[in-house]
Design a protein around this motif. Sequence first.
Motif, mmCIF file in Angstrom:
data_model
loop_
_atom_site.group_PDB
_atom_site.id
_atom_site.type_symbol
_atom_site.label_atom_id
_atom_site.label_comp_id
_atom_site.label_asym_id
_atom_site.label_seq_id
_atom_site.Cartn_x
_atom_site.Cartn_y
_atom_site.Cartn_z
ATOM 1 N N UNK A 203 4.354 27.393 -15.495
ATOM 2 C CA UNK A 203 4.238 28.590 -16.320
ATOM 3 C C UNK A 203 3.565 28.201 -17.636
ATOM 4 N N UNK A 204 2.309 28.639 -17.813
ATOM 5 C CA UNK A 204 1.565 28.336 -19.024
ATOM 6 C C UNK A 204 1.468 29.558 -19.948
ATOM 7 N N UNK A 205 2.339 30.533 -19.732
ATOM 8 C CA UNK A 205 2.379 31.695 -20.601
ATOM 9 C C UNK A 205 1.527 32.845 -20.084
ATOM 10 N N UNK A 206 1.561 33.926 -20.847
ATOM 11 C CA UNK A 206 0.897 35.159 -20.418
ATOM 12 C C UNK A 206 -0.626 35.080 -20.502
ATOM 13 N N UNK A 207 -1.128 34.345 -21.505
ATOM 14 C CA UNK A 207 -2.575 34.234 -21.677
ATOM 15 C C UNK A 207 -3.200 33.502 -20.498
ATOM 16 N N UNK A 208 -4.278 34.042 -19.974
ATOM 17 C CA UNK A 208 -5.016 33.453 -18.847
ATOM 18 C C UNK A 208 -4.205 33.439 -17.550
ATOM 19 N N UNK A 209 -3.163 34.276 -17.470
ATOM 20 C CA UNK A 209 -2.340 34.336 -16.256
ATOM 21 C C UNK A 209 -2.217 35.774 -15.779
ATOM 22 N N UNK A 210 -1.934 35.924 -14.501
ATOM 23 C CA UNK A 210 -1.576 37.217 -13.946
ATOM 24 C C UNK A 210 -0.308 37.028 -13.126
ATOM 25 N N UNK A 211 0.401 38.120 -12.883
ATOM 26 C CA UNK A 211 1.660 38.036 -12.151
ATOM 27 C C UNK A 211 1.433 38.287 -10.664
ATOM 28 N N UNK A 212 1.784 37.278 -9.885
ATOM 29 C CA UNK A 212 1.791 37.403 -8.422
ATOM 30 C C UNK A 212 3.061 36.726 -7.917
ATOM 31 N N UNK A 213 3.531 37.079 -6.727
ATOM 32 C CA UNK A 213 4.815 36.544 -6.245
ATOM 33 C C UNK A 213 4.755 35.051 -5.935
ATOM 34 N N UNK A 214 5.856 34.395 -6.245
ATOM 35 C CA UNK A 214 6.110 33.021 -5.836
ATOM 36 C C UNK A 214 7.568 32.966 -5.411
#
Length: 307
Positions: A203-214
Amino acid sequence: MDRPRFRAAFLHPRYWPLWLGLGVLWLVVQLPYALLLKLGRALGALMLLAAKSRRQIVTRNLELCFPELSAAERARLLRENFASNGIAFFEMAMSWWWPSARLARLAHVEGLEHLQAAQREGQGVILMSLHFTTLEIGASLLGQLHTIDGMYREHKNPLFDYIQRHGRERHNLDASAIERDDVRGMLKVLRAGRAIWYAPDQDYGRKQSIFVPLFGVPAATVTATSKFARLGKARVVPFTQQRLADGSGYRLTIHPPLTDFPSDSEEADCLRINQWIEQAVRRCPEQYLWAHRRFKTRPEGAPKLYA
């Protein structure tokens, strides 16, 4: 980054406790491998008792990712995970200080031809790895067989940073360390047809990330894997390592390159990566680094998952 260099400042008395600790560790890892495994399990048992906050994080992650397991099964997995972390402490020292020939006897390698084919074709490779407890020794073993560059974060203690980098790079003399935030450096390496170790599973934070299931839980997942592959014109080649239960060493598996990657959809790419991560972790969940708060970043309005 330049090769690590010894500095006279490392002889200052403030570093003496660290030198002493490293010296004791060097002596301990001269013991037979089978005995080091037992010592590692004992260390893990002590860590389980002493590291309350990490125990809570691991327990919560196992609850989130393996709801189908009983409480007793998750408790067993918790104990085995701490045992694996204890063993990893000695594996780190083994990879830094064992003679190369002694270390190489522990490697059981599958799929090296995928890296060799990319090298022959001058094709850059993102060696997509995971944060298993065995990552230190896995990278050292693979580095004896193929040049692997690595993403690197400098340690706050300069002496430990020197020892760590020197230990990591001694098996892989042609390799380079690239600062984790040095995007240009990474792309340059990929375009030069080299392979670079890269792990997109934290988890590198909200910036440059999107939410998908894991594991069925919405997880902030970096989109950088797709971007690096596209801009670096590189293949994404999954890589895993596993400590073998019979004590014979480690199975290193270089999987076939991902096909049709990257796609036109960052969300589809991130989902595909997380599905691969889940499959890889399920093969040896006790060896994964569950002490990381993987689901710390939450979608807007979602409740926190950690205390």
